[in-house]
Design an enzyme around this catalytic site. Structure first.
Site, mmCIF file in Angstrom:
data_model
loop_
_atom_site.group_PDB
_atom_site.id
_atom_site.type_symbol
_atom_site.label_atom_id
_atom_site.label_comp_id
_atom_site.label_asym_id
_atom_site.label_seq_id
_atom_site.Cartn_x
_atom_site.Cartn_y
_atom_site.Cartn_z
ATOM 1 N N TYR A 134 58.159 40.557 27.241
ATOM 2 C CA TYR A 134 58.311 39.120 28.377
ATOM 3 C C TYR A 134 56.052 37.877 27.832
ATOM 4 C CZ TYR A 134 56.555 35.941 31.953
ATOM 5 O OH TYR A 134 56.034 34.554 32.515
ATOM 6 N N SER A 155 51.770 31.705 29.906
ATOM 7 C CA SER A 155 52.146 32.771 30.831
ATOM 8 C C SER A 155 50.636 33.778 30.731
ATOM 9 C CB SER A 155 53.047 34.035 30.944
ATOM 10 O OG SER A 155 52.651 35.627 31.925
#
Length: 337
Positions: free
Chosen positions: A159, A134
């Protein structure tokens, strides 16, 4: 890739990108085994609708198995008799803000689950595993555009930390076991069949229902918005090109079969410009609820895709002026079923 008689395993196959990648693989004749745990992070009905669409189009090439890859025993059992040509590991617990509420979900899926997928790739000696990282790994990096060579060791959300950990674990497996691995740092992906927790969906839903939209950092945000078709093309181009492994020890160490790329649109759009395009596509003005920055968010993302373009020919071609109206048209159709 070779091995057309063997399947590509796609994790998160009921998800936004996973379903689109599965369809693209089967469109070129590649059998796919899709797995997904069908969790209720967002409505399961949307996930089932994606699977129904796939089955209607490619039922003869598609097998779906509801399994949680964070459960190694279940994963091993589900794949026991399956020949695999490669893996596209897109399943994960997504969402920056949700990681503040439910950190254990990220530990299970993004950490334990990623190790399980690496172990499966190792045990089955797959030719290549492409996995999802990501752009969140860049944290509050002020240098734009983000390049894969930039430091990415100051995550601002759990995350992001789990995704950076996935990259590090993959580097280790590539070094120890010479497993060809490619990590893709996804930037903001949007398009038909997208996710309800993403801004594009939320904004469209609220504009069409005449409700105010939450605009964080008072609108001073920039995002690299990438249309789903461009993303899928990049994923398949990477899958077809496993990273090289020279196997020779050098002063800086051997060249491990592990590649990392940014995959985005190579332009950063001002959030207020996106809202303007959405207003045009929806045919009405948005009501804005201007709010401060949220914990875990970053003010800007912008992908340097030079390495991916150099190695695969990746060339995203869909500006938001084209992609956003396509999403809005799909959104209207989906909700009028």
């Amino acid at each position: 890739m070779d091995g057309q008689d063997s399947a590509i395993l796609v994790t998160g196959a009921a998800g936004f990108i996973g379903a689109a990648v599965s369809e693209a693989l089967m469109a070129r004749g590649q059998p796919v085994v899709g797995i997904d745990n069908m969790n209720d992070y967002y409505p399961v009905s949307l996930k089932r609708a994606r699977l129904e669409r796939i089955a209607a189009r490619y039922g003869n090439l598609f097998q779906f198995r509801e399994v949680d890859f964070a459960d190694m025993d279940a994963l091993t059992s589900a794949m026991a008799d399956q020949s695999l040509a490669g893996i596209v590991h897109l399943g994960a617990q997504a969402g920056v803000r949700y990681s503040l509420e439910n950190p254990q979900a990220y530990v299970a899926s993004n950490l334990a689950g990623h190790v399980n997928m690496l172990e499966l790739a190792r045990a089955r000696e797959v030719g290549h595993m492409v996995y999802a990282s990501s752009s969140s790994v860049y944290g509050g990096n002020a240098k734009l555009p983000f390049a894969v060579e930039d430091r990415a060791d100051h995550p601002v959300s759990l995350y992001a930390a789990t995704k950076k950990a996935d990259e590090l674990m993959s580097e280790t497996y590539a070094h120890l076991f010479r497993i060809p691995l490619t990590g893709l740092r996804f930037f903001t992906v949007y398009g038909p069949w997208g996710r309800p927790d993403m801004a594009m969906w939320k904004f469209t839903d609220r504009i069409l229902s005449d409700r105010p939209i939450d605009v964080y950092n008072h609108g001073e945000m920039h995002r690299d918005f990438t249309y789903i078709d461009d993303i899928v093309g990049g994923v398949l181009a990477c899958l077809d090109r496993p990273p090289a492994d020279d196997g020779e020890e050098k002063a800086g160490g051997s060249v491990k079969p592990h590649a990392l790329y940014n995959i985005g649109n190579n332009r950063s759009e001002h959030l207020m410009r996106l809202i303007e395009v959405l207003e045009d596509a929806c045919g009405r003005k948005a009501q804005l609820d201007l709010l401060p920055m949220q914990p875990g968010d970053v003010p800007a993302t912008y992908a340097d895709i030079a390495a991916l373009t150099r190695d695969t020919g990746y060339a995203p071609s869909t500006p938001i002026e084209e992609g956003v109206p396509r999403f809005v048209d799909w959104f209207r159709a989906y909700h009028s079923r």
